[in-house]
Design a protein around this motif. Structure first.
Motif, PDB file in Angstrom:
ATOM      1  N   ILE A   1       0.994  -1.196   0.134  1.00 15.02           N
ATOM      2  CA  ILE A   1       0.016   0.148   0.023  1.00 15.02           C
ATOM      3  C   ILE A   1       0.693   1.293   0.054  1.00 15.02           C
ATOM      4  O   ILE A   1       1.863   1.410   0.774  1.00 15.02           O
ATOM      5  CB  ILE A   1      -0.938   0.089   1.393  1.00 15.02           C
ATOM      6  CG1 ILE A   1      -1.844  -1.025   1.225  1.00 15.02           C
ATOM      7  CG2 ILE A   1      -1.941   1.309   1.024  1.00 15.02           C
ATOM      8  CD1 ILE A   1      -2.673  -1.458   2.691  1.00 15.02           C
TER       9      ILE A   1
ATOM     10  N   ILE B   1      -4.325   6.526  -2.792  1.00 14.65           N
ATOM     11  CA  ILE B   1      -3.972   5.526  -2.133  1.00 14.65           C
ATOM     12  C   ILE B   1      -3.879   4.260  -3.164  1.00 14.65           C
ATOM     13  O   ILE B   1      -4.764   4.179  -3.942  1.00 14.65           O
ATOM     14  CB  ILE B   1      -5.083   4.828  -1.154  1.00 14.65           C
ATOM     15  CG1 ILE B   1      -5.459   5.747   0.031  1.00 14.65           C
ATOM     16  CG2 ILE B   1      -4.863   3.583  -0.458  1.00 14.65           C
ATOM     17  CD1 ILE B   1      -6.545   5.555   0.939  1.00 14.65           C
TER      18      ILE B   1
ATOM     19  N   VAL C   1      -2.457   0.475  -4.261  1.00 15.52           N
ATOM     20  CA  VAL C   1      -2.336  -0.900  -4.023  1.00 15.52           C
ATOM     21  C   VAL C   1      -1.881  -1.525  -4.706  1.00 15.52           C
ATOM     22  O   VAL C   1      -1.809  -1.500  -6.008  1.00 15.52           O
ATOM     23  CB  VAL C   1      -3.659  -1.316  -3.367  1.00 15.52           C
ATOM     24  CG1 VAL C   1      -3.984  -0.506  -2.087  1.00 15.52           C
ATOM     25  CG2 VAL C   1      -4.573  -1.306  -4.431  1.00 15.52           C
TER      26      VAL C   1
ATOM     27  N   VAL D   1      -9.030  -2.457   2.328  1.00 17.20           N
ATOM     28  CA  VAL D   1      -8.250  -3.143   1.830  1.00 17.20           C
ATOM     29  C   VAL D   1      -8.383  -4.592   2.295  1.00 17.20           C
ATOM     30  O   VAL D   1      -8.191  -4.695   3.483  1.00 17.20           O
ATOM     31  CB  VAL D   1      -6.823  -2.483   1.920  1.00 17.20           C
ATOM     32  CG1 VAL D   1      -5.999  -3.602   0.820  1.00 17.20           C
ATOM     33  CG2 VAL D   1      -6.921  -1.174   1.120  1.00 17.20           C
TER      34      VAL D   1
END
Length: 253
Positions: A168, A216, A218, A247
């Motif tokens: 992340i 954000i 990922v 998540v």
């Protein structure tokens, strides 16, 4: 459809706290900010523009902002110093409900560029699940500087994070021209809000968000879901609005 919160699901929050001051530095709001951060009930908190020294608050002499915000809620925290001022420092911080087994602050800026920018890399032990890598980022205001910093971030991720590890990357990217996604997509990172809604979230200025600066990203996770955040009280706690997401990590094979 809401994600089911269990051992594999994490709530993530990122916010530039503007050194604990409201927009235009009108008020010192660290106490209100702590209550707002707690209310989100996040497992992982990514903070930018955090003071590393004591605050100008006589009730908490010698306590850093990240320690004050973590208090007894987040068992572990890490801090990466980027800018140094007389008797003080500023940088990024991560608060975690899970043990941080490793942390290192990587310089992203050329040494002659001020203020310095960095990425705080943490590795979190999440029980039986694979080790989770976290990177808290604050990029520069000038596009030329950001290009250099993204290239450095690209290299750090390539050398420090295993290709199959969950990752992340969150923070203030100052990417008002929205050029970062292409570079990070080259190493498998996708942005949560753009993936789900087709565009990045508006986050600046907090009182009337127009620019899409905070992100954000990922990689190697099972599912993600952006979370709506209320305008109040956040619009009076910083110049940036926060972003949050659920998540879900992949179960170990």
């Amino acid at each position: 459809m809401p994600l089911k919160r269990d051992g594999a699901s994490l709530r993530v929050l990122t916010v530039n706290i503007h050194k604990g001051y409201s927009f235009f530095n009108r008020r010192f709001v660290l106490h209100e900010l702590r209550e707002a951060v707690r209310a989100v009930k996040s497992d992982l908190v990514f903070l930018q523009e955090v003071r590393g020294g004591g605050d100008p608050d006589e009730r908490h002499p010698g306590v850093s902002q990240y320690e004050f915000l973590a208090d007894t809620i987040w068992r572990d925290h890490a801090y990466g110093r980027n800018a140094v001022a007389p008797r003080d420092s500023y940088g990024n911080a991560v608060l975690s409900h899970f043990p941080i087994v490793k942390s290192h602050n990587h310089r992203l800026s050329h040494p002659r560029i001020q203020p310095q920018r960095g990425v705080l890399h943490c590795v979190v032990n999440h029980g039986a699940l694979p080790a989770l890598h976290l990177m808290c980022v604050h990029l520069g205001l000038l596009e030329g500087d950001r290009e250099h910093q993204i290239a450095a971030l690209h290299e750090i991720i390539g050398s420090e994070v295993p290709a199959d590890a969950p990752l992340i990357v969150a923070g203030d990217f100052n990417d008002w021209r929205q050029r970062v996604d292409g570079r990070l997509a080259q190493i498998g990172l996708s942005e949560v809000f753009r993936q789900s809604h087709g565009r990045h979230a508006r986050s600046f200025p907090a009182a009337w968000p127009l620019l899409r600066l905070d992100r954000i990203y990922v990689r190697n996770v099972e599912t993600v879901q952006p979370l709506p955040m209320p305008r109040h009280p956040w619009s009076r706690l910083s110049d940036h609005a926060p972003l949050a997401a659920e998540v879900r990590l992949k179960e170990a094979a």
